[in-house]
Motif scaffolding. Structure first.
Motif, short mmCIF file in Angstrom:
data_model
loop_
_atom_site.label_atom_id
_atom_site.label_comp_id
_atom_site.label_asym_id
_atom_site.label_seq_id
_atom_site.Cartn_x
_atom_site.Cartn_y
_atom_site.Cartn_z
N THR A 97 0.86 -1.19 0.00
CA THR A 97 0.00 0.00 0.00
C THR A 97 0.89 1.23 0.00
N TRP A 113 1.71 7.72 2.94
CA TRP A 113 1.58 9.18 2.94
C TRP A 113 0.50 9.70 2.00
N GLY A 114 -0.51 8.89 1.76
CA GLY A 114 -1.62 9.35 0.93
C GLY A 114 -1.29 9.50 -0.55
N GLY A 127 -1.29 8.67 -4.32
CA GLY A 127 -2.25 7.96 -5.14
C GLY A 127 -1.58 7.10 -6.21
N GLN A 158 -1.25 8.86 -9.45
CA GLN A 158 -0.20 9.87 -9.36
C GLN A 158 1.15 9.29 -9.79
N GLY A 182 0.15 16.10 -6.71
CA GLY A 182 -1.17 15.50 -6.86
C GLY A 182 -2.17 16.31 -7.64
#
Length: 536
Positions: free
Chosen positions: A30, A33-34, A36, A39, A100
């Motif tokens: 996974t 740090w968010g 994507g 991205q 992002g």
């Protein structure tokens, strides 16, 4: 060297993004740090398919032109301008993706919308490349003025063809970005014509493949023969093949849009036929290369049906890496025929098969040839030598790359035939049995991708060694001569006005009527975000 510095920085960053992708799709990782998935997918595509390739190609071509026709101080200053325009544009685009604001993939299909700076940065990269092309054309023009009645050096002729193709093709994406995407992203236009934008992109997107490929062909035709101790089989055949690539690489973008409504099937068929015409110069190249290999081997006294093949310089990485690239182009070309065939395309369209195909062509054929060029070009430019140790490391790197790509690309091809979509982060689809089957192939992709990243790290290490730490000395710039008994090259092959006119005529024939039809009959526009995107 400055162009090539940017290329190798891009190789590392883009390769790292590729590693993260295959790990995510394996279902065992996974992103932190968010960050994507789309991205990193966008950064991977833009940095490798556009930045790495364009910067390496322009640096290589400047070296070829400087060696064959020379470069003046004024031309060099304009070349630096091209470099800085492209570098600023690359930095702006990459930064927009990293924060992002532009997770739209390297194809940036509407109605996906990025921050305006993404499109502005891409525009600067294209404009900078045009400046570089103008310098190359000026270099050849000045040389021909000083050598009236002489045929131009083969490599200078090839560079000129490649930059002509690039300029004509990139007009399409430049128009799309300037006229459609930038006003739309800035809010000056409420809607965007999706079909027009996609058509303009693929008018550029297919010749982009040949912009990657033709510099590899330059090395195959004119440099590899020198490395193996041979000569160019036929100067005329090499030039004619490049002219044919100019003709048949641009007016064929519809074969990327075979499943799209709004384009008349007749014009799709015509462009598919034109697409298959590139088989001719491809087979000419294969014939020329293996003729060179065989003639060189037999001249050295190696008999038998394949004696010449056994005695090629397999321990010289300058030959080994491009040769494996040549071999990869056999299945890569076969996959391209499938992609461009109407009925077979329906089987693989928008599946991960297509991703596997890209990795066979640009990421194996082209990149391995670029690596092979690196082993002699970098020490030549930096005043250093290719040592036995680096040559041995290069051979190891070449096999690591080949093994990793065989595993990853092979798994992508098979999973694509099973229906797995491309451009997707999901690791399980459908029922339990299908999810398990696909999961095995995704794990294979993760293994292959990890091996490839090891190859990237080793190649970056080799680049640093060749640039800064290899012993001082002189490395040859290997440019082969033509066979002495080859027929003279006819001067009509350098009739630039004729070649450009035929190219423009083919483009107008293939695009004018269908493009007018698209503009007249397509919907007025698509709402930016609530429009159903489907699998596009």
């Amino acid at each position: 060297m400055s162009f090539i510095y940017v290329a190798f920085i891009s190789l590392f960053i883009g390769g790292l993004m590729g590693l993260l992708q295959v790990l995510v799709r394996s279902g065992s990782f996974t992103l932190p740090w968010g960050i994507g998935y789309y991205q990193i997918l966008t950064l991977h595509g833009v940095v490798l398919a556009l930045v790495l390739t364009t910067f390496f190609i322009l640096g290589f071509q400047y070296a070829l032109m400087g060696k064959t026709v020379g470069i003046s101080d004024k031309q060099r200053k304009v070349s630096w301008l091209a470099f800085w325009i492209m570098t600023v544009g690359t930095t702006i685009t990459a930064a927009t993706i990293l924060v992002g604001k532009a997770s739209v993939l390297y194809t940036f299909y509407a109605p996906l919308k990025a921050h305006p700076l993404f499109y502005i940065g891409l525009t600067l990269v294209i404009v900078g490349s045009w400046v570089a092309g103008f310098v190359n054309w000026r270099q050849l023009y000045v040389w021909k003025k000083a050598h009236p009645g002489e045929k131009s050096p083969l490599l200078a002729f090839m560079v000129t063809i490649n930059m002509l193709m690039w300029f004509i093709a990139s007009l399409g994406v430049a128009i799309a970005v300037l006229v459609q995407f930038i006003p739309w992203s800035l809010g000056y236009a409420e809607t965007i014509n999706v079909l027009v934008s996609r058509t303009l992109f693929w008018y550029f997107g297919h010749p982009l493949v040949y912009f990657w490929l033709l510099p590899a062909y330059m090395a195959w035709y004119a440099i590899i023969p020198k490395i193996i101790g041979g000569k160019i089989f036929s100067d005329s055949l090499a030039r004619l093949s490049f002219v044919l690539f100019l003709f048949f690489s641009i007016p064929v973008g519809f074969h990327h849009q075979l499943t799209e409504p709004g384009i008349d099937p007749t014009w799709k068929f015509i462009q598919v036929v034109l697409t298959f015409m590139v088989v001719i110069p491809s087979l000419m190249t294969a014939f020329s290369m293996f003729a060179t290999f065989e003639i060189t081997g037999r001249r050295k006294g190696y008999g038998g049906l394949f004696g010449w093949l056994k005695h090629l310089p397999w321990k010289d990485v300058r030959f080994l890496a491009p040769f494996i690239g040549m071999l990869a182009f056999i299945p890569g070309g076969a996959g391209g025929i499938i992609n461009a065939s109407h009925q077979m395309n329906a089987v693989v369209h928008n599946t991960i098969w297509v991703t596997g195909h890209f990795h066979l062509t640009v990421a194996t054929t082209v990149i391995l040839t670029f690596f092979g060029i690196t082993y002699w070009l970098i020490p030549h430019l930096t005043g250093r030598t290719l040592t036995k140790e680096i040559n041995r490391l290069g051979i190891i790197q070449t096999f690591i790359w080949t093994i990793g790509m065989t595993i990853m690309s092979g798994a992508m091809h098979i999973q694509g035939l099973l229906g797995a979509p491309r451009r997707s982060s999901y690791s399980d689809y459908g029922g339990t049995e299908q999810a398990a089957e696909w999961g095995a192939y995704q794990m294979a992709q993760a293994i292959g991708g990890t091996i490839l990243f090891v190859g990237i790290v080793l190649m970056v290490y080799i680049f640093i060694k060749l640039t800064f730490f290899s012993p001082k000395g002189e490395e040859e710039f290997p440019i082969a001569e033509e066979e002495e008994d080859a027929p003279a090259t006819p001067m009509w092959l350098e009739n630039w006005k004729l070649w450009i006119a035929i190219t423009i005529a083919l483009i107008l024939f293939a695009y004018t009527i269908p493009f007018v039809d698209i503009i007249q009959n397509s919907p007025p526009g698509s709402p930016p975000f609530d429009w159903p995107i489907g699998n596009s």
